[in-house]
Design an enzyme around this catalytic site. Structure first.
Site, PDB file in Angstrom:
ATOM      1  CE  LYS A  84      -7.742  -0.806   4.858  1.00  0.00           C
ATOM      2  NZ  LYS A  84      -8.437  -0.174   3.724  1.00  0.00           N
ATOM      3  CG  PHE A  92      -1.952   1.051   1.216  1.00  0.00           C
ATOM      4  CD1 PHE A  92      -3.112   0.891   0.467  1.00  0.00           C
ATOM      5  CD2 PHE A  92      -1.766   2.226   1.907  1.00  0.00           C
ATOM      6  CE1 PHE A  92      -4.067   1.894   0.427  1.00  0.00           C
ATOM      7  CE2 PHE A  92      -2.718   3.232   1.883  1.00  0.00           C
ATOM      8  CZ  PHE A  92      -3.868   3.061   1.139  1.00  0.00           C
ATOM      9  NE  ARG A 123     -10.061  -2.395  -3.235  1.00  0.00           N
ATOM     10  CZ  ARG A 123      -9.491  -1.923  -2.126  1.00  0.00           C
ATOM     11  NH1 ARG A 123      -8.319  -2.386  -1.716  1.00  0.00           N
ATOM     12  NH2 ARG A 123     -10.082  -0.992  -1.419  1.00  0.00           N
TER      13      ARG A 123
END
Lengths: 424, 424
Positions: free
Chosen positions: B235, B137, B383
């Site tokens: 998340k 990332f 995604r």
């Protein structure tokens, strides 16, 4: 003896009448309704954690249920989450004399300190000194040491009152001078303009920690030509426990702001997901990472308590409150073992009054049990903070009377007030 | 052609029956009620922002009104605010295979990355290499570069699949290897044990970014003998927008953990207010500063959605969801321009499926308009993330059917789906 003018000490009736008159004439009386204050409490610890602004619960309810719960990821665009750090930064900027586009909200004071102090030092390569205050809040000193270690700078602790002389003597050697306008223990107020000028005359950059100043008194960062500043959102700004901090980066330094906390939110094109950091233009590069939005949106709502309020009015009220506290203390606490740690000169006083007493901790504990909340700092300081938006003169008198009652009755010597908790 | 087994592609009735059977037999069916999901939405973006756990609103209501509003500063002791970072850290630890006393919650992933990566490198003085993943990332790469610059280390980008070989070749030179178990774009899963072992055999320390793993699949930090890890709370942990991050510091490194973000909350005696930093014993020294408590208490409440749930059960369900998504995609999207970016081997798959399609952005936008929320990453990735606690197989089938309907109808070519917003 506490008072400097014992013969002039007014009696209780006079003080009561004075409090009523001051409250009746208070131009900020209406802002008290902007806070949800618990009944039966006089809250003089807004310099540690501000009271709950009335606008916050509804804002959080909306943030949780509609924005997070229903709109979910779409809130980044649809509910302005992406813009929240800069938007809140601009709202903060109005309170600290910063034109829009120079303040960003997020992270904690320690993190903002580290990021801006290190970036500031990088703007003065070749200079080997970082000045900070031995009376600075501990984190400021620790972070200065950490930055110094990483960049190979000597961190020299020089009291604020001596800093101008040291800057002159070390002209050309000092990279950054990092100070706070308000001493967090005594409430003493330093001359921001004089110190900023002294730093600049030495070719150094001026870094201010505004934790005990933002929302408490007028700060004119742009007018002062300050270089960098940080501060927290949870004291006089009443943004909630651990509310996000903020960083000010003067516009003239933004293009060269070269900071260590290069998170993706500060990237010029964050969603290009490049593996190389290219900083955004302007204050945007001082964004670090996804901010804690519930806390940030609470802070943003809290700042509406300042709507329509000029910081000069806050200052007038604040000085009236601290001055009246000293007046009450002179009249009611004389001979009871207290001394005043806070400067009596209004120009040298922030928005708190600190008293010294050898039994500071049990006195604060006993006062709290009676609904008057201040705090203490080791070893002997009782601290009372005054948020001009919600504290009244009647509360000030009540607080001093309760303190008088505690100390004269010895109530603070009860066993339950002796054991110091881990956090105070 | 999308599918590897076109002749075996089941028809819609078969898929519908399969979804129902899988949901009926789902041992985690009951945890869906632990979330407040909006009606008419299939939410497959929990890998960006988890849905709202049902326990959060009441916890926040209490935090705002009772703890902040009424108890005010007394909450640091009386409502356990001081202990919240370590308490939440221990709750997180259970989900990532960390025994108590090794995880602390707070700050952001970028900040925790910086703090732990720099401290890790300091534990290997004289070694000049920091390995990280060119597919990591972005923040991870930026922060590695920043740490490398401050410490004079070379940051070398080596893909995860080649890292073991480079570690062996550079044995003795690598200070830290910093990787993520899950590729945030493709959902590909790396072998944590093999890479950790390779790092240790080279005398390097292993640093894991668990943002896309924590709460999504079993991670056994202690068993792996991982050294450091960080991750975010928003998340798969569903802690709320910008929920505090966390840092894991293996117990054996805590005594020597020498970090740059030396805030006063990590001090051995924070309330002694010393001007010199003396780190606390244990994980406490990894605390930095006053945490954003509203966001932190929301995260703590959110984690109760995992009560009584083993991560092995989460993994079984997750693989069932991702596997079924691939099965539906093979059957319904064949010949429509998609390819699968995510490994089909379950052992190499995280909890998301990524499809490639040249019209990825408008397809995701059109899907969102129909109530199926995934996200995209430039240039061509769609995604879909699967939170095992609240996603059903019926939703998976619905999502793929909607995607099929969009792409076959050309609905995504409508003008309103062409303009990319600033944040996606």
């Amino acid at each position: 003896m506490l008072t400097e003018h014992p013969s002039a000490a007014p009696d209780l009736d006079t003080l009561t009448a004075r409090a009523a008159a001051l409250d009746n004439a208070d131009p900020l009386a209406h802002t008290r309704e902007r806070f949800l204050l618990p009944e039966g409490v006089v809250y003089l610890d807004g310099n540690s954690l501000g009271a709950l602004p009335a606008a916050v619960p509804a804002a959080l309810e909306d943030a949780v249920h509609r924005q997070w719960g229903t709109d979910l990821i779409r809130s980044w665009n649809g509910n302005g989450w992406w813009e929240a750090p800069a938007r809140t930064g601009d709202a903060l900027g109005r309170l600290i004399g910063a034109a829009p586009g120079q303040v960003v909200a997020g992270d904690t004071t320690s993190v903002q300190l580290f990021n801006t102090l290190l970036a500031a030092a990088r703007l003065r390569p070749g200079r080997r000194l970082l000045l900070t205050d031995p009376d600075h809040f501990p984190t400021d000193q620790y972070i200065a040491d950490s930055v110094g270690r990483l960049l190979g700078l000597e961190v020299r602790r020089v009291p604020a009152r001596e800093a101008a002389a040291v800057l002159a003597a070390e002209s050309g050697n000092v990279a950054v001078a990092a100070y706070a306008p308000v001493d967090y223990r005594t409430g003493g107020l330093h001359d921001m303009a004089a110190l900023t000028t002294a730093a600049h005359e030495a070719g150094a950059l001026m870094h201010w920690d505004l934790c005990h100043a933002a929302g408490a008194l007028p700060v004119q960062l742009d007018a002062l030509q300050a270089d960098f500043a940080v501060g927290c959102g949870y004291k006089y700004l009443s943004g909630g426990p651990g509310a996000p901090a903020f960083a000010y980066i003067a516009r003239r330094h933004q293009q060269d702001f070269d900071h260590p906390l290069t998170g993706w939110h500060g990237h010029a094109e964050p969603f290009a997901m490049s593996g190389t950091y290219t900083p955004a233009e302007g204050i945007g590069r001082a964004r670090i990472s996804t901010p804690p939005l519930l806390s940030l949106l609470a802070l943003e709502a809290a700042l509406t308590a300042f709507d329509g309020v000029e910081m000069t009015a806050v200052r007038d009220k604040s000085l009236s409150l601290t001055g009246f506290f000293l007046e009450c203390a002179d009249a009611l606490l004389d001979g009871l073992g207290f001394t005043v740690a806070t400067p009596r000169d209004p120009k040298r006083r922030g928005s708190q009054v600190a008293l010294r007493h050898p039994e500071a901790y049990p006195l604060v504990a006993a006062l709290t049990a009676r609904g008057v909340i201040g705090d203490m700092r080791a070893p002997d300081l009782l601290r009372f903070g005054f948020n001009a938006l919600y504290v009244t003169h009647a509360e000030v008198l009540h607080a001093v009377r309760e303190l008088q009652a505690v100390v004269t009755s010895g109530a603070h010597r009860a066993p339950e007030f002796q054991e110091r908790p881990t956090v105070t």
